[in-house]
Design a protein around this motif. Structure first.
Motif, PDB file in Angstrom:
ATOM      1  N   LYS A  23       0.836  -1.203   0.000  1.00 30.44           N
ATOM      2  CA  LYS A  23       0.000   0.000   0.000  1.00 30.44           C
ATOM      3  C   LYS A  23       0.875   1.259   0.000  1.00 30.44           C
ATOM      4  O   LYS A  23       0.524   2.268  -0.618  1.00 30.44           O
ATOM      5  CB  LYS A  23      -0.918   0.007   1.222  1.00 30.44           C
ATOM      6  N   LEU A  24       2.009   1.194   0.687  1.00 31.56           N
ATOM      7  CA  LEU A  24       2.914   2.333   0.728  1.00 31.56           C
ATOM      8  C   LEU A  24       3.349   2.741  -0.674  1.00 31.56           C
ATOM      9  O   LEU A  24       3.426   3.938  -0.987  1.00 31.56           O
ATOM     10  CB  LEU A  24       4.138   1.990   1.579  1.00 31.56           C
ATOM     11  N   ALA A  25       3.627   1.766  -1.530  1.00 36.41           N
ATOM     12  CA  ALA A  25       4.044   2.063  -2.903  1.00 36.41           C
ATOM     13  C   ALA A  25       2.915   2.770  -3.658  1.00 36.41           C
ATOM     14  O   ALA A  25       3.145   3.752  -4.376  1.00 36.41           O
ATOM     15  CB  ALA A  25       4.447   0.780  -3.621  1.00 36.41           C
ATOM     16  N   ASP A  26       1.709   2.281  -3.475  1.00 32.58           N
ATOM     17  CA  ASP A  26       0.561   2.908  -4.136  1.00 32.58           C
ATOM     18  C   ASP A  26       0.367   4.335  -3.640  1.00 32.58           C
ATOM     19  O   ASP A  26       0.083   5.251  -4.428  1.00 32.58           O
ATOM     20  CB  ASP A  26      -0.693   2.071  -3.864  1.00 32.58           C
ATOM     21  N   ASP A  27       0.559   4.554  -2.333  1.00 30.54           N
ATOM     22  CA  ASP A  27       0.437   5.911  -1.774  1.00 30.54           C
ATOM     23  C   ASP A  27       1.503   6.841  -2.356  1.00 30.54           C
ATOM     24  O   ASP A  27       1.230   8.012  -2.640  1.00 30.54           O
ATOM     25  CB  ASP A  27       0.579   5.862  -0.249  1.00 30.54           C
ATOM     26  N   LEU A  32       2.602  11.406  -4.358  1.00 32.30           N
ATOM     27  CA  LEU A  32       3.857  12.063  -4.731  1.00 32.30           C
ATOM     28  C   LEU A  32       4.142  12.013  -6.226  1.00 32.30           C
ATOM     29  O   LEU A  32       5.110  12.617  -6.703  1.00 32.30           O
ATOM     30  CB  LEU A  32       5.034  11.416  -3.977  1.00 32.30           C
ATOM     31  N   GLY A  33       3.326  11.266  -6.971  1.00 33.64           N
ATOM     32  CA  GLY A  33       3.552  11.144  -8.407  1.00 33.64           C
ATOM     33  C   GLY A  33       4.821  10.399  -8.743  1.00 33.64           C
ATOM     34  O   GLY A  33       5.462  10.671  -9.767  1.00 33.64           O
ATOM     35  N   LYS A  34       5.200   9.443  -7.880  1.00 35.27           N
ATOM     36  CA  LYS A  34       6.450   8.716  -8.072  1.00 35.27           C
ATOM     37  C   LYS A  34       6.232   7.454  -8.911  1.00 35.27           C
ATOM     38  O   LYS A  34       5.427   6.599  -8.559  1.00 35.27           O
ATOM     39  CB  LYS A  34       7.041   8.304  -6.715  1.00 35.27           C
ATOM     40  N   PRO A  35       6.961   7.306 -10.036  1.00 38.11           N
ATOM     41  CA  PRO A  35       6.885   6.059 -10.807  1.00 38.11           C
ATOM     42  C   PRO A  35       7.402   4.896  -9.969  1.00 38.11           C
ATOM     43  O   PRO A  35       8.312   5.061  -9.154  1.00 38.11           O
ATOM     44  CB  PRO A  35       7.804   6.323 -12.004  1.00 38.11           C
ATOM     45  N   LEU A  36       6.837   3.723 -10.188  1.00 44.39           N
ATOM     46  CA  LEU A  36       7.207   2.553  -9.382  1.00 44.39           C
ATOM     47  C   LEU A  36       7.933   1.498 -10.207  1.00 44.39           C
ATOM     48  O   LEU A  36       7.818   0.305  -9.951  1.00 44.39           O
ATOM     49  CB  LEU A  36       5.946   1.948  -8.749  1.00 44.39           C
ATOM     50  N   VAL A  61      10.977  -6.314   2.472  1.00 43.65           N
ATOM     51  CA  VAL A  61      11.175  -5.413   1.337  1.00 43.65           C
ATOM     52  C   VAL A  61      10.217  -4.226   1.440  1.00 43.65           C
ATOM     53  O   VAL A  61       9.025  -4.407   1.715  1.00 43.65           O
ATOM     54  CB  VAL A  61      10.934  -6.145  -0.004  1.00 43.65           C
ATOM     55  N   PHE A  62      10.748  -3.025   1.196  1.00 43.49           N
ATOM     56  CA  PHE A  62       9.936  -1.810   1.238  1.00 43.49           C
ATOM     57  C   PHE A  62      10.317  -0.896   0.075  1.00 43.49           C
ATOM     58  O   PHE A  62      11.476  -0.865  -0.335  1.00 43.49           O
ATOM     59  CB  PHE A  62      10.174  -1.041   2.549  1.00 43.49           C
ATOM     60  N   PRO A  63       9.357  -0.123  -0.433  1.00 45.63           N
ATOM     61  CA  PRO A  63       9.710   0.924  -1.404  1.00 45.63           C
ATOM     62  C   PRO A  63      10.256   2.122  -0.639  1.00 45.63           C
ATOM     63  O   PRO A  63       9.690   2.544   0.370  1.00 45.63           O
ATOM     64  CB  PRO A  63       8.369   1.251  -2.067  1.00 45.63           C
ATOM     65  N   GLY A 150       2.210  15.499   3.113  1.00 44.84           N
ATOM     66  CA  GLY A 150       1.315  14.931   4.113  1.00 44.84           C
ATOM     67  C   GLY A 150       1.436  13.429   4.288  1.00 44.84           C
ATOM     68  O   GLY A 150       0.674  12.835   5.058  1.00 44.84           O
ATOM     69  N   LEU A 151       2.376  12.805   3.597  1.00 44.99           N
ATOM     70  CA  LEU A 151       2.555  11.358   3.669  1.00 44.99           C
ATOM     71  C   LEU A 151       3.895  11.039   4.322  1.00 44.99           C
ATOM     72  O   LEU A 151       4.925  11.608   3.966  1.00 44.99           O
ATOM     73  CB  LEU A 151       2.511  10.764   2.250  1.00 44.99           C
ATOM     74  N   GLN A 152       3.899  10.138   5.305  1.00 45.44           N
ATOM     75  CA  GLN A 152       5.139   9.672   5.917  1.00 45.44           C
ATOM     76  C   GLN A 152       5.759   8.595   5.022  1.00 45.44           C
ATOM     77  O   GLN A 152       5.164   7.552   4.801  1.00 45.44           O
ATOM     78  CB  GLN A 152       4.859   9.087   7.302  1.00 45.44           C
ATOM     79  N   VAL A 153       6.959   8.886   4.508  1.00 40.22           N
ATOM     80  CA  VAL A 153       7.601   7.942   3.591  1.00 40.22           C
ATOM     81  C   VAL A 153       9.028   7.642   4.055  1.00 40.22           C
ATOM     82  O   VAL A 153       9.698   8.502   4.633  1.00 40.22           O
ATOM     83  CB  VAL A 153       7.639   8.490   2.145  1.00 40.22           C
ATOM     84  N   PRO A 154       9.505   6.430   3.799  1.00 38.30           N
ATOM     85  CA  PRO A 154      10.900   6.104   4.122  1.00 38.30           C
ATOM     86  C   PRO A 154      11.827   6.596   3.012  1.00 38.30           C
ATOM     87  O   PRO A 154      11.529   6.452   1.825  1.00 38.30           O
ATOM     88  CB  PRO A 154      10.894   4.581   4.215  1.00 38.30           C
TER      89      PRO A 154
END
Length: 210
Positions: A23-27, A32-36, A61-63, A150-154
């Motif tokens: 879900k983090l990747a989708d967020d 953020l408009g980040k390609p995956l 594994v995490f994005p 507004g999103l907490q990201v690693p």
């Protein structure tokens, strides 16, 4: 130094797929408009699949986004010096509590030439570099969480050390690269990063590219 690395799509497909399904990747993509894509030649601010501890302290594994942010500069801080990671304010908490591994196929480096007075530099050929007799390059890194839109990201930064041997002819620094058997020890939150760093790989092979 490390400002580019390459992730072979086919070889790393299993961990890329696991990271993309979170879900983090989708967020990250929506907020953020980040390609995956997480493969090919990775650049600062890209999202890539990173190994880090889960809530139980086991490898997962995490994005993550490549580069810590800093109020003094608009550019992401993509590298951290091994020699001062345990002392500097930006890094020390992550050094002791939040360590990660960035799996890739190889990293890229450009030749750096300096004038005799050390005031001017010139960039030369681009090199592909990886550990000898290995298809994988396990980059040691540090991570933390930042608020982005507004999103907490690693986010992560790659540890670097003084270059060894022939690599010094290309650049005076290189990323810290772990042995595969040290990946879990490095990531373990209560592990000893200084001890693991002493076993980092230094024997590399390299060739000109592009």
């Amino acid at each position: 130094m490390c400002t580019r690395f390459y992730v072979e799509p086919a070889y790393y497909a299993p961990i890329i797929t696991r990271a993309q399904k979170l879900k983090l990747a989708d967020d990250m993509m929506r907020h953020l408009g980040k390609p995956l894509t997480m493969s090919g030649e990775m650049r600062p601010t890209d999202v890539t699949a990173v190994l880090a501890p889960n809530k139980e302290g086991r490898v997962a594994v995490f994005p993550m986004i490549w580069g810590f942010s800093h109020e003094a500069t608009d550019a992401p801080i993509v590298n951290c010096r091994l020699e001062t990671a345990s002392q500097k304010e930006m890094w020390k908490d992550s050094w002791f509590r939040r360590r990660c591994v960035i799996p890739c196929s190889w990293y890229f480096e450009w030749e750096h030439f300096r004038s005799p007075d050390g005031k001017r530099s010139k960039v030369g050929d681009k090199y592909l570099i990886q550990p000898k007799d290995s298809h994988t390059t396990m980059l040691a890194g540090l991570y933390r969480f930042e608020e982005r839109n507004g999103l907490q990201v690693p986010v992560f930064s790659v540890l670097t050390r003084y270059a060894i041997g022939e690599l010094r002819e290309i650049h005076d620094r290189m990323p810290m690269i772990l042995q595969r058997e040290d990946v879990e020890s490095w990531i373990k939150p209560n592990g000893n990063p200084q001890e693991v760093s002493r076993r980092a790989l230094t024997e590399m092979c390299f060739e000109k590219t592009g």
